[in-house]
Design an enzyme around this catalytic site. Structure first.
Site, PDB file in Angstrom:
ATOM      1  N   MET A  95     -46.151  66.334  27.081  1.00 32.04           N
ATOM      2  CA  MET A  95     -46.067  64.955  27.574  1.00 32.04           C
ATOM      3  C   MET A  95     -44.802  64.874  28.398  1.00 32.04           C
ATOM      4  O   MET A  95     -43.796  64.265  27.996  1.00 32.04           O
ATOM      5  CB  MET A  95     -46.057  63.986  26.382  1.00 32.04           C
ATOM      6  CG  MET A  95     -47.417  63.861  25.710  1.00 32.04           C
ATOM      7  SD  MET A  95     -47.334  63.204  24.038  1.00 32.04           S
ATOM      8  CE  MET A  95     -46.987  64.707  23.154  1.00 32.04           C
ATOM      9  N   SER A 133     -50.537  68.138  13.518  1.00 27.35           N
ATOM     10  CA  SER A 133     -49.484  67.995  14.522  1.00 27.35           C
ATOM     11  C   SER A 133     -48.110  68.113  13.881  1.00 27.35           C
ATOM     12  O   SER A 133     -47.757  67.346  12.983  1.00 27.35           O
ATOM     13  CB  SER A 133     -49.603  66.637  15.216  1.00 27.35           C
ATOM     14  OG  SER A 133     -48.459  66.428  16.015  1.00 27.35           O
ATOM     15  N   HIS A 193     -50.773  71.923  16.331  1.00 31.96           N
ATOM     16  CA  HIS A 193     -50.536  71.108  17.533  1.00 31.96           C
ATOM     17  C   HIS A 193     -49.032  70.861  17.679  1.00 31.96           C
ATOM     18  O   HIS A 193     -48.367  70.467  16.726  1.00 31.96           O
ATOM     19  CB  HIS A 193     -51.299  69.793  17.366  1.00 31.96           C
ATOM     20  CG  HIS A 193     -51.322  68.913  18.565  1.00 31.96           C
ATOM     21  ND1 HIS A 193     -52.170  69.121  19.635  1.00 31.96           N
ATOM     22  CD2 HIS A 193     -50.609  67.793  18.869  1.00 31.96           C
ATOM     23  CE1 HIS A 193     -51.984  68.167  20.539  1.00 31.96           C
ATOM     24  NE2 HIS A 193     -51.031  67.350  20.094  1.00 31.96           N
ATOM     25  N   MET A 243     -56.573  61.086  24.698  1.00 36.09           N
ATOM     26  CA  MET A 243     -55.566  60.378  23.896  1.00 36.09           C
ATOM     27  C   MET A 243     -56.204  59.117  23.325  1.00 36.09           C
ATOM     28  O   MET A 243     -56.745  58.291  24.063  1.00 36.09           O
ATOM     29  CB  MET A 243     -54.355  59.991  24.754  1.00 36.09           C
ATOM     30  CG  MET A 243     -53.505  61.153  25.213  1.00 36.09           C
ATOM     31  SD  MET A 243     -52.950  62.263  23.906  1.00 36.09           S
ATOM     32  CE  MET A 243     -52.062  61.145  22.813  1.00 36.09           C
ATOM     33  N   HIS A 249     -49.026  70.527  23.549  1.00 33.53           N
ATOM     34  CA  HIS A 249     -49.383  69.311  24.280  1.00 33.53           C
ATOM     35  C   HIS A 249     -48.133  68.823  25.002  1.00 33.53           C
ATOM     36  O   HIS A 249     -47.201  68.318  24.370  1.00 33.53           O
ATOM     37  CB  HIS A 249     -49.897  68.264  23.262  1.00 33.53           C
ATOM     38  CG  HIS A 249     -50.201  66.928  23.848  1.00 33.53           C
ATOM     39  ND1 HIS A 249     -50.339  65.800  23.073  1.00 33.53           N
ATOM     40  CD2 HIS A 249     -50.403  66.523  25.136  1.00 33.53           C
ATOM     41  CE1 HIS A 249     -50.617  64.762  23.843  1.00 33.53           C
ATOM     42  NE2 HIS A 249     -50.647  65.170  25.103  1.00 33.53           N
ATOM     43  N   MET A 305     -42.188  66.164  24.339  1.00 36.87           N
ATOM     44  CA  MET A 305     -41.967  64.886  25.034  1.00 36.87           C
ATOM     45  C   MET A 305     -40.626  64.912  25.743  1.00 36.87           C
ATOM     46  O   MET A 305     -39.634  65.392  25.181  1.00 36.87           O
ATOM     47  CB  MET A 305     -41.963  63.739  24.030  1.00 36.87           C
ATOM     48  CG  MET A 305     -43.200  63.668  23.165  1.00 36.87           C
ATOM     49  SD  MET A 305     -43.075  62.294  22.025  1.00 36.87           S
ATOM     50  CE  MET A 305     -44.535  62.558  21.024  1.00 36.87           C
ATOM     51  N   ASP A 323     -46.229  68.934  19.983  1.00 43.95           N
ATOM     52  CA  ASP A 323     -46.042  67.863  20.970  1.00 43.95           C
ATOM     53  C   ASP A 323     -44.681  67.931  21.651  1.00 43.95           C
ATOM     54  O   ASP A 323     -43.647  67.768  20.995  1.00 43.95           O
ATOM     55  CB  ASP A 323     -46.133  66.501  20.265  1.00 43.95           C
ATOM     56  CG  ASP A 323     -47.552  66.163  19.844  1.00 43.95           C
ATOM     57  OD1 ASP A 323     -48.447  66.189  20.702  1.00 43.95           O
ATOM     58  OD2 ASP A 323     -47.752  65.860  18.648  1.00 43.95           O
ATOM     59  N   ASP A 332     -56.648  62.965  20.062  1.00 43.42           N
ATOM     60  CA  ASP A 332     -55.259  62.999  19.607  1.00 43.42           C
ATOM     61  C   ASP A 332     -54.691  61.590  19.472  1.00 43.42           C
ATOM     62  O   ASP A 332     -54.573  60.868  20.454  1.00 43.42           O
ATOM     63  CB  ASP A 332     -54.436  63.815  20.629  1.00 43.42           C
ATOM     64  CG  ASP A 332     -52.999  64.019  20.183  1.00 43.42           C
ATOM     65  OD1 ASP A 332     -52.681  63.710  19.016  1.00 43.42           O
ATOM     66  OD2 ASP A 332     -52.193  64.500  21.010  1.00 43.42           O
TER      67      ASP A 332
END
Ligand code: DX5
Ligand code: ZN
Length: 232
Positions: free
Chosen positions: A77, A17, A42, A146, A75, A46, A44, A184
């Site tokens: 979020m 990640s 990966h 998660m 991913h 957010m 992320d 994850d």
């Protein structure tokens, strides 16, 4: 309860990640992943609303995806992911995962990702019943379980996740589907084997990789988990 699913050693996917990388040296860290045994990268995203933290988004994905030789696994979020998923595919994401808790339109959002040419993932927070993914399982390429509360790297793995992995693996096997099970949060060399034995096949690891002394070696060890137990 012991989880005794016999996983196919080496066939699992390792996805470092980028959240735990050095942001002043992103090119170096993406190159490190490129030259490692990692399968996916990966990424992320957010928004500070769905999770209490803000990371990075489209302007960073574009150069990262361009430089990345591995599968780009985004991913999200973020709230209302349906507004953004197509853009993330266009910017270079191979997989786009969004949270079931973040939209009223799960099925539609999956179709938007696929319509844009991407692979679709559905992410579930630790409190969300794994069965809530079952009615769209046929439409998915990936389910993200998660194993920490999303928003931050470096948290402790929630062991209840092992039961969710096993239940999901059972359902996927019974229905003869081809859906990845990604875990994850809090994943590392101390628990990777248990996670794979429970039935997962994609390991996301942030801190365990980038905060280790030798990230390339840690990736290799995550990739080879279980191999030392094999007797030829
Ligand atoms: C957490 C993120 C994870 C994070 C994992 O909200 O979704 O992908 O990078 O970090 P570690 O592996 O440090 O728990
Ligand atoms: Zn993530």
């Amino acid at each position: 309860m012991t989880f005794c699913y016999t996983f196919d050693t080496m066939s699992h996917i390792v996805a470092p990640s980028l959240l735990a990388a050095d942001f002043l040296n992103l090119e170096r860290d993406v190159s490190l992943v490129n030259q490692s045994e990692a399968d996916w990268l990966h990424f992320d995203v957010m928004d500070g609303v769905f999770v209490p933290n803000i990371s990075f988004g489209q302007p960073i994905l574009k150069p990262v995806a361009k430089h990345c030789a591995k599968v780009v696994d985004v991913h999200l979020m973020i709230e209302r992911p349906e507004l953004y998923v197509e853009e993330f595919v266009e910017l270079g994401a191979d997989y786009v995962s969004f949270h079931i808790e973040a939209t009223r339109h799960v099925h539609r959002t999956i179709q938007l990702i696929k319509g844009a040419g991407g692979k679709a993932g559905l992410a579930l927070n630790p409190h969300t019943a794994v069965e809530s993914a079952f009615d769209v399982l046929e439409d998915l390429d990936l389910v993200v379980l998660m194993s920490v509360n999303p928003g931050f790297g470096g948290q402790k793995f929630i062991y209840r996740t092992l039961h969710k992995i096993a239940a999901l693996k059972d359902e996927i096997t019974t229905r003869n589907l081809d859906v990845h099970i990604q875990v994850d949060g809090g994943v590392g060399l101390h628990n990777a084997e248990k996670i794979l034995q429970a039935g997962a096949n994609v390991l996301v690891a942030g801190s365990a990789v980038f905060k280790s002394d030798d990230p390339t070696d840690t990736i290799s060890r995550l990739k080879n988990v279980g191999i030392e137990n094999l007797h030829f």
